[in-house]
Design an enzyme around this catalytic site. Structure first.
Site, mmCIF file in Angstrom:
data_model
loop_
_atom_site.group_PDB
_atom_site.id
_atom_site.type_symbol
_atom_site.label_atom_id
_atom_site.label_comp_id
_atom_site.label_asym_id
_atom_site.label_seq_id
_atom_site.Cartn_x
_atom_site.Cartn_y
_atom_site.Cartn_z
ATOM 1 N N CYS A 1 41.501 38.374 44.137
ATOM 2 C CA CYS A 1 42.262 37.412 44.961
ATOM 3 C C CYS A 1 43.738 37.454 44.569
ATOM 4 C CB CYS A 1 41.731 36.008 44.729
ATOM 5 S SG CYS A 1 39.973 35.866 45.029
ATOM 6 N N ARG B 1 45.928 44.128 46.567
ATOM 7 C CA ARG B 1 44.817 43.691 45.708
ATOM 8 C C ARG B 1 43.513 43.603 46.483
ATOM 9 N NH1 ARG B 1 46.943 40.889 41.096
ATOM 10 N NH2 ARG B 1 45.175 39.490 40.974
ATOM 11 N N TRP C 1 39.224 37.656 47.840
ATOM 12 C CA TRP C 1 38.281 38.770 47.732
ATOM 13 C C TRP C 1 36.955 38.101 47.400
ATOM 14 C CZ3 TRP C 1 38.654 44.201 48.005
ATOM 15 C CH2 TRP C 1 37.535 44.902 47.546
ATOM 16 N N GLY D 1 39.554 33.942 40.239
ATOM 17 C CA GLY D 1 38.668 33.985 39.066
ATOM 18 C C GLY D 1 37.281 33.468 39.448
ATOM 19 N N HIS E 1 17.549 77.056 29.787
ATOM 20 C CA HIS E 1 16.874 77.509 31.015
ATOM 21 C C HIS E 1 17.855 78.190 31.967
ATOM 22 C CE1 HIS E 1 13.263 75.473 29.741
ATOM 23 N NE2 HIS E 1 14.001 74.409 29.465
#
Ligand code: AGP
Length: 604
Positions: A2, A27, A75, A100, A503
């Site tokens: 955010c 952001r 966000w 946050g 291998h």
């Protein structure tokens, strides 16, 4: 991630807030909003999608006198990207914006609702403004109410709050999420999550420290540290380079995102770790009813995190787990059984192949889950359930923090299922959860480690190729390390299970073949060492990554002594990410936007 802006002054508050939010678009966000208090009247606007939608909504709103205002780009981490969930959030006479995660929001919310508070949104943020207004009723001042409110919050936050009773003041608090205050010679005050919105506006800035809180008014800037003592602001000249500011001073977004891993993993864990259980608010445990197998499907780096998850689901949750590459799965007419939970993993949530397999699973009637970094993406909208990785926007095409948070989510999810299926005792569950709490520390980049890798990288700029080798869960990490190197250095690299060398691949061994050997101390160490010796005996150039010295290595990158191989996994992850970064830098490549690649492959 955010973004937050704030302004206090007599210029055009609306324009300053919108311009500030525009500077924070890098952001990443899915909704935005502002709230302005002028002449003791609030005006607030919110819109989902891009900022142009908010600009359209506010086009007739005029701010031509002194005002205080706050703005936010969101966000989504708790609750869908909707207007109701967009910030600022309103109480009765106050607005708040927050960046946050409030870890104890659920308990605060239930207490407030029990006292009759009506919540409009699904967000954790909204509890802040209602808690403030609850405290306002029993405090001698708005500041006292704010101070009490902040002391009641647990988690990470950068908060701005405005309230009608104090119409020339902005209250702020910072803990775990960045925020700064800026000033200029016209006595204006600015807030922002990073300095880019303040470039050209403020002349001097003070970066808040964790625990700082206080208020800014027309006449003063009052900062208090977490012990409640007043502290002098520490102003410094603001940088003038916007792009460098967006990268927070790092050379590349990828570098910034490697350094961010520790913090974003803390966000990924926030609110999800109990003492001996994992809490996914967003999951209904019934999703796992009748499920006997988990099938994971993804592309690229997300496929590597999914492959690492298979080890954890089978080892910890004792549930069958398989993993598919989406572009293969979608055309091989796979068998799909209803007792399989189909899990797609995607940073973007838009990868065409992965999205197609999700549609196939839904058509076949399977229950579906998406592990994703972008809320409201196509896969999130389509799947039955979703766990967000909370990595914030990832701008580097070469994925780093998305991978780190995906593996973290898978580790938690394997323990969540283990609890549901009672396949792990509570002592081991508690031990695993305590290990998870150490992951942010394990992913912190140290200057000494970065410097060592920077120096070492000059030896690995040529050669006829790289093997990245690892056993067990370090095999997916070897694949990821090889992909990182390929993507941004354009050198050829392959990831291999260490046990596969004899291998065939060992035919390539010679001094020009560089082997990056992952040698965890706590998982098949001796076995892995003997595989590496097969290569060193044939003169391959060995770079060993381990907590313990390995005398057969030409180069040795020492990680710290960890309690468990999963913490070694995360430490080695940072090493291979930095190694690919520094090799690419030396080769002069575009680290953030490597040739031929796109951040999200939305076509077949
Ligand atoms: C990772 O470094 C690559 N950029 C690429 O492999 C990516 O992981 C892949 O395209 C999947 O993307 P997604 O996670 O957004 O679905």
């Amino acid at each position: 991630m955010c973004g937050i802006v704030g302004y206090l002054g007599k210029k055009n508050t609306k324009e300053i807030l919108l311009d500030g939010l525009k500077e924070l678009e890098y952001r990443g966000y899915d909704s935005a909003g502002i709230a302005v208090l002028q002449n003791n009247n609030f005006s607030s606007y919110k819109a989902i999608g891009k900022l142009v939608n908010l600009q359209e909504k506010t086009k007739d709103f005029i701010t031509d006198s002194f005002a205080v205002g706050i703005g936010h780009t969101r966000w989504a981490t708790h609750g869908k990207p909707t207007e109701l969930n967009a910030h600022p959030h309103l109480g009765e006479s106050s607005y708040v914006v927050h960046n946050g995660i409030i870890e104890n929001y659920a308990e605060l919310k239930s207490e407030l609702e029990a006292n009759g508070v009506k919540f409009l949104s699904q967000t954790d943020t909204e509890v802040i403004v209602h808690q403030f207004e609850k405290n306002l009723k029993t405090s001698t001042s708005a500041f006292e109410a704010f101070e009490t409110t902040i002391s009641e919050l647990k988690g990470a936050y950068a908060v701005l709050l405005v309230t009608k009773g104090e119409n020339e003041t902005i209250f702020f608090a910072k803990h775990g999420s960045p925020m700064l205050v800026g000033i200029n010679h016209e006595d204006e005050k600015y807030f922002a999550s990073s300095d880019t919105p303040l470039i050209g506006q403020a002349t001097d800035v003070n970066y808040f420290e964790d625990g700082d809180y206080g208020f800014v008014s027309k006449s003063e800037i009052a900062i208090f540290s977490k012990d409640g003592k007043r502290k002098k602001p520490q102003f410094s000249k603001i940088s003038t380079n916007k792009l460098s500011a967006q990268k927070d001073g790092y050379r590349f977004f990828m570098e910034k995102e490697i350094y961010e891993q520790s913090d974003v993993i803390s966000d990924t864990l926030m609110g999800r770790l109990g003492d001996d259980e994992i809490n996914f608010d967003e999951l209904d445990p019934k999703l796992f009813d009748g499920i006997n197998e988990i099938k994971l499907c993804a592309c690229g780096t997300s496929y590597h995190s999914a492959l690492s998850a298979t080890y954890m689901f089978e080892r910890y949750a004792k549930i069958r787990c398989s993993v598919e590459i989406a572009s293969e799965f979608r055309y091989r007419k796979p068998l799909m059984c209803k007792d399989t939970l189909f899990v797609v993993i995607s940073q973007s949530g838009e990868t065409a192949d992965t999205l197609e397999t999700l549609k196939m699973a839904k058509e076949a009637g399977l229950k579906t889950l998406v592990i994703c970094n972008v809320d409201n993406s196509s896969m999130v909208r389509l799947s039955d359930a979703c766990i967000l990785t909370r990595a914030g926007i990832e701008k580097g095409v070469a994925s780093t923090k998305a991978f780190a948070t995906q593996v973290t989510v898978f580790w938690m999810l394997s323990l969540y299922v283990a609890k549901l299926k009672n396949s792990m005792d509570s002592i081991e569950l508690a031990r695993q959860i305590n290990l998870l709490r150490e992951v942010p520390a394990s992913t912190k980049v140290t200057d000494s480690m970065h410097e060592k890798i920077k120096r070492l990288s000059k030896r690995y700029l040529h050669g006829h190729g790289f093997f990245f080798i690892g056993r067990d869960i370090f095999f997916p990490l070897a694949l990821e390390g090889a992909l990182k190197l390929k993507e941004i250095s354009y050198l050829h690299a392959e990831g291999y299970p260490s046990g596969e060398m004899k291998h065939g691949p060992i035919a390539l061994a010679d001094p020009e073949l560089f082997t990056i050997a992952l040698l965890p101390q706590h998982l098949l160490h001796e076995k892995s060492k003997s595989n590496v010796e097969e290569l060193s005996a044939r003169d391959s150039t060995i770079c060993a990554i381990s907590a313990v010295e390995f005398d057969k290595a030409d180069d040795f990158i020492q990680i710290s002594t960890c309690q468990d191989y999963m913490l070694e996994f995360f430490e080695m992850m940072v090493v291979v990410q930095l190694l690919s970064l520094e090799i690419s830098v030396r080769l002069g490549n575009d680290v953030d936007m490597p040739r031929n690649l796109a951040k999200s492959v939305t076509v077949e």
